[in-house]
Scaffold this motif. Structure first.
Motif: not given
Lengths: 555, 347
Positions: A376, A392, A396-397, A374, A399-400, A414, A386, A410
């Motif tokens: 980072n 970070v 979490k990036y 992503f 996850e839905t 990224y 970050d 998405r």
């Protein structure tokens, strides 16, 4: 440019589960990969058909048949091309008359043919040709199959510490290699890059990487041998149809899923202009997020993939002339592919290699800070950080609704974020060398003498009648060095030792020697009127390495 | 229904909170101080910025950013541009990358020329970021007058979620992927509202207003295109929609600044009298410098700069503007290779 260690203390043993996969797959693994690539490619296209009102397998196959016929029509046909033409003629005759189910079988055959080509097999014929034309020492080395053997051979012949200067957080990368799959993304200067990188990785005890090598690399029998033995798979950029692209994407994806460290040249092709990459092709890089989500869904113990930007900076470039010609001819059309160039002339390659060995040329290879998918940065413990250094949780990036999910739109975004971080690293880690700085200063001074000329007119000027006084170039270079040194102190670029420490006169004199040693007295020459060039395009090519830093603007 | 976060207790933040709360969503609205949050919770009124309007009972005010980050997947950031980086940095301590962040702030950071979504990107670990912009005067939204806006994001998750949460009987939300263009539209229109305020004060006529707005659009899209945006974005709500509203509404602070200067006030007096931030005044300086750097001519903006900061008088500026070389009407419709003809950019 700190080198944080060479791994001589045996850190090679730190290579954990991931590195054990190695690059040479077993027969069973290869069969698995082949089956999966075919299955996924076919499934992808069936899914596309299901989601579209206009698309059918017939349309998809028809497009591939048409594009392949077009490609082969323009090609100089060798044996392989003739075989391929026969294949496509047969497909072309069959597919319009058969049922949708039978078209699925045809699609499987096409994907199978592509995956066989992509995976590549060691070719004894190529090996034989290579062995014939090479000097005895190299021939002896080629008689052995192990990549490690020839890497060792070249390593001892070349004093790597002197000729290929490797820097960056190497211990950090070795540690991450033990816990994650790495994706190395180098800048692309020359067809020799993959060999140089292979040598550098070996020298620094970094794990081996598999990579997609352009088909044109296989036109040089020596390099072709290396490619096959290094775990390279073939990428034919002339093939633009969807089935091929899908098969290639799935091959890279599977390779990463199996934990093989991968290398992509994200620029897609060698920098034609000489400048550091300004745009990336994100297709293969985009497989990373897909693999990460799949790894999370499969609950793998080491699901992570990290990206290692790698910036190659070469004082001299083997194919400089043909690259800049391509650039000027095809500005804005990077799809133009040269299949033969300086690179396919073995003696030219050897001359370049000798040059490298005799210290007339150096290559800087700087590994950047590892990144997550992503964009980072990732610390030594594998924690993403970050821009303020806060940890970070990268899961979490993706996850839905409480869990990891594939989400192509998405994930594509990224990958764009990642691409931006890679480009920043390239720019920051580019090493300005004496040839680049001297070419920049000389080109600027020469251009200033003819302000009425546009770039293309300038590029046609050559000869002693366009000479610029040496003092003018020294003044230009002195100012440039000062700015470069300030930029380096701000972390905006890296400098070779001489560019950092020597005066303008010394830097320029060194550059003249370097240019003369390989480019046959074309780039920078001394005449009674001052300094001139017989090849403004080459001067422009080397100058471009420092483009996009705002150095052509007055302070 | 899921809880939506609003960062900022200003007029637009409160208008959005009310709109979302009225749809039935619980709203957590962050106020800078605990006292401000307590006052709101006690009265359900934003007495400072939307006095006299009773807001949705679904809104809970808080001064706890962590609470907003923990409970809300969609967080709308609506704080003045001069405080934006600081607040975004504070929010960055609590978000984890899973949240969708949307900026509604129309501003530009003077020293860096960064827009607010860029600041959010730098100050937080979040990537799914968007900008909401359009003809959205807070007082009209709070009064439930029909309006529309644009949600710009590269992420479908963001555009879809914002459309789902904000769309309603008196508010429409359109999507766009040109984030930079949409944000820039919201920034640049403030400049031209000062110009139309001036023109209105001089009673020059409706033709003049029409010409100013249209040429403003040309300048804005020319500048934005050079900065990497799609000029066609300026034909949408975040471009022409916002421009027309801001350039003709007495509710616009920038329009009122222009009006007062045209009536003889000094810049300082006009800004002081408005009392709130008139972003257009700062934007003129920042954009003029940038336009010079990238080689773009912006005649109206340059004229305003000459008037407000270089001591030129208004008749001289008007005379100069009326003598600018006349080029194509719609620049990007006259590109070489198009059927419309081979024109050139009059930059």
């Amino acid at each position: 440019m700190p080198d944080s260690g060479d791994g001589a203390d045996g850190t090679g043993s730190e290579r954990g589960r991931k590195a054990e996969i190695g690059l040479r797959l077993t027969r069973e693994q290869r069969e698995h990969v082949r089956r999966e690539v075919i299955r996924r490619t076919v499934e992808d296209h069936k899914e596309m058909v299901r989601n579209s009102r206009d698309l059918s397998l017939e349309v998809i196959i028809n497009d591939a048949v048409y594009q392949e016929h077009e490609r082969l029509r323009g090609a100089k046909r060798g044996k392989e091309d003739r075989e391929q033409l026969r294949f496509w003629n047969q497909v072309g005759r069959e597919f319009p008359r058969v049922s949708e189910e039978e078209r699925e079988r045809i699609l499987e055959r096409i994907a199978g043919m592509y995956v066989d080509e992509i995976m590549g097999y060691f070719n004894p014929v190529v090996h034989k040709v290579a062995a014939k034309i090479l000097p005895w020492g190299l021939k002896a080395m080629l008689s052995r199959f192990s990549p490690a053997a020839w890497l060792k051979y070249l390593g001892t012949r070349l004093n790597l510490e002197e000729n290929i200067i490797i820097s960056g957080p190497l211990d950090h990368i070795r540690r991450l290699a033990g816990r994650a799959t790495l994706i190395m993304t180098p800048t692309h200067v020359s067809n020799l890059d993959s060999v140089v990188i292979g040598l550098g990785l070996y020298q620094k005890r970094l794990p081996p990487f598999t990579y997609g090598a352009g088909l044109n690399l296989f036109s040089n029998p020596v390099i072709s041998f290396f490619m096959n033995n290094l775990g390279a798979y073939k990428v034919d950029r002339r093939k633009q149809n969807g089935i091929y692209k899908n098969a290639l994407k799935h091959y890279a994806t599977l390779s990463m899923e199996m934990g093989q460290h991968n290398l992509f040249f994200p620029g897609g092709t060698r920098s034609r202009s000489g400048e550091v990459e300004q745009k990336l092709k994100l297709g293969l890089l985009g497989c990373g997020v897909n693999v990460y989500v799949s790894n999370l869904l499969a609950d793998k113990p080491d699901p992570d993939l990290f990206v290692i930007p790698c910036t190659l900076s070469c004082g001299l470039v083997l194919e400089a002339q043909s690259l800049i010609e391509d650039h000027l001819k095809e500005t804005g059309k990077s799809r133009y592919i040269r299949t033969r160039s300086d690179f396919s002339r073995p003696m030219r390659v050897l001359k370049f290699w000798r040059n490298l060995q005799s210290m007339n040329s150096r290559i800087h290879m700087h590994f950047g800070e590892p990144l997550d998918l992503f964009g980072n940065r990732v610390d030594e413990d594998g924690v993403s950080r970050d821009s303020h250094g806060r940890p970070v949780d990268r899961r979490k990036y993706v996850e839905t609704a409480g869990g990891p999910r594939h989400h192509p739109q998405r994930d594509q975004e990224y990958t764009r974020e990642l691409g931006r971080s890679i480009l920043k690293a390239f720019r920051r880690d580019n090493v300005a060398m004496s040839t680049h700085a001297s070419a920049f200063a000389a080109f600027t001074a020469m251009r200033r003498r003819s302000p009425q000329y546009d770039l293309y007119r300038i590029l046609r000027t050559a000869g002693p009648e366009h000479a610029v006084p040496l003092a003018d170039i020294h003044a230009e270079l002195a100012a440039l060095l000062e700015r470069l040194r300030v930029m380096e102190s701000r972390g905006e670029i890296l400098l070779a030792d001489d560019v950092r420490e020597a005066g303008a006169g010394e830097v320029f004199a060194k550059a003249m020697v370097h240019f003369a040693s390989f480019h046959d007295g074309e780039v920078l020459l001394r005449g009674s009127g001052g300094i001139y060039t017989e090849n403004m395009k080459l001067l422009y090519y080397y100058r471009n390495r420092l483009d996009h830093y705002g150095l052509d603007k007055k302070e | 229904m899921e809880t939506i976060g609003i960062i900022g207790g200003g007029s637009f933040g409160s208008a959005l909170a009310d709109m979302i709360g009225t749809k039935g969503h619980p709203v957590l609205q962050w106020f800078r101080t605990g006292e401000g949050a307590d006052r709101f919770n006690a009265s359900l009124e934003n007495a400072k910025y939307l006095p006299g309007i009773s807001l949705s009972a679904n809104i809970i005010a808080t001064a706890d950013l962590e609470r907003v980050a923990r409970h809300c997947k969609l967080i709308i950031v609506s704080v003045p541009s001069q405080h934006f980086r600081q607040v975004a940095g504070m929010l960055g301590d609590w978000v984890d990358g899973s949240q969708l962040l949307v900026s509604t702030t129309k501003g530009i950071e003077a020293h860096s020329f960064k827009l607010m979504t860029e600041v959010l990107r730098e100050e937080t670990c979040c990537l799914k970021i968007g900008a909401l912009s359009g003809p959205n005067l807070a007082k009209e939204i709070a009064a439930k007058k029909p309006s529309g806006s644009v949600i710009a994001s590269r992420y479908e998750e963001v555009t879809q979620k914002v459309q789902e949460v904000l769309s309603g009987p008196y508010f429409r939300v359109y999507s766009n992927t040109d984030v930079y263009g949409v944000e820039l539209g919201g920034v640049l229109k403030n400049v031209y509202a000062i110009a139309t305020g001036l023109v209105a004060s001089l009673k020059m006529g409706d033709n003049t207003i029409g010409m100013i707005i249209t040429r403003a659009l040309a300048e804005m899209s020319r500048f934005a295109e050079r900065m990497g945006s799609n000029p066609l974005t300026f034909l949408g709500l975040a471009g022409v929609g916002d421009l027309v509203t801001t350039c003709t509404s007495p509710l616009s602070r920038n329009y009122r600044v222009g009006l007062m200067i045209g009536q003889g006030s000094s810049l300082e007096a006009a800004v002081a009298a408005i009392g709130e931030v008139a972003e257009g005044v700062n934007t003129i300086r920042i954009v003029k410098e940038k336009a010079a750097q990238i080689g773009i001519r912006m005649h109206i903006l340059e004229g305003l700069h000459a008037l407000l900061f270089e001591g030129r008088d208004l008749p001289a500026v008007i005379k100069q503007l009326m003598n600018v070389p006349q080029m194509e009407d719609v620049e990007f419709a006259y590109r070489p290779g198009t059927n419309a003809g081979a024109g050139s950019n009059p930059a």
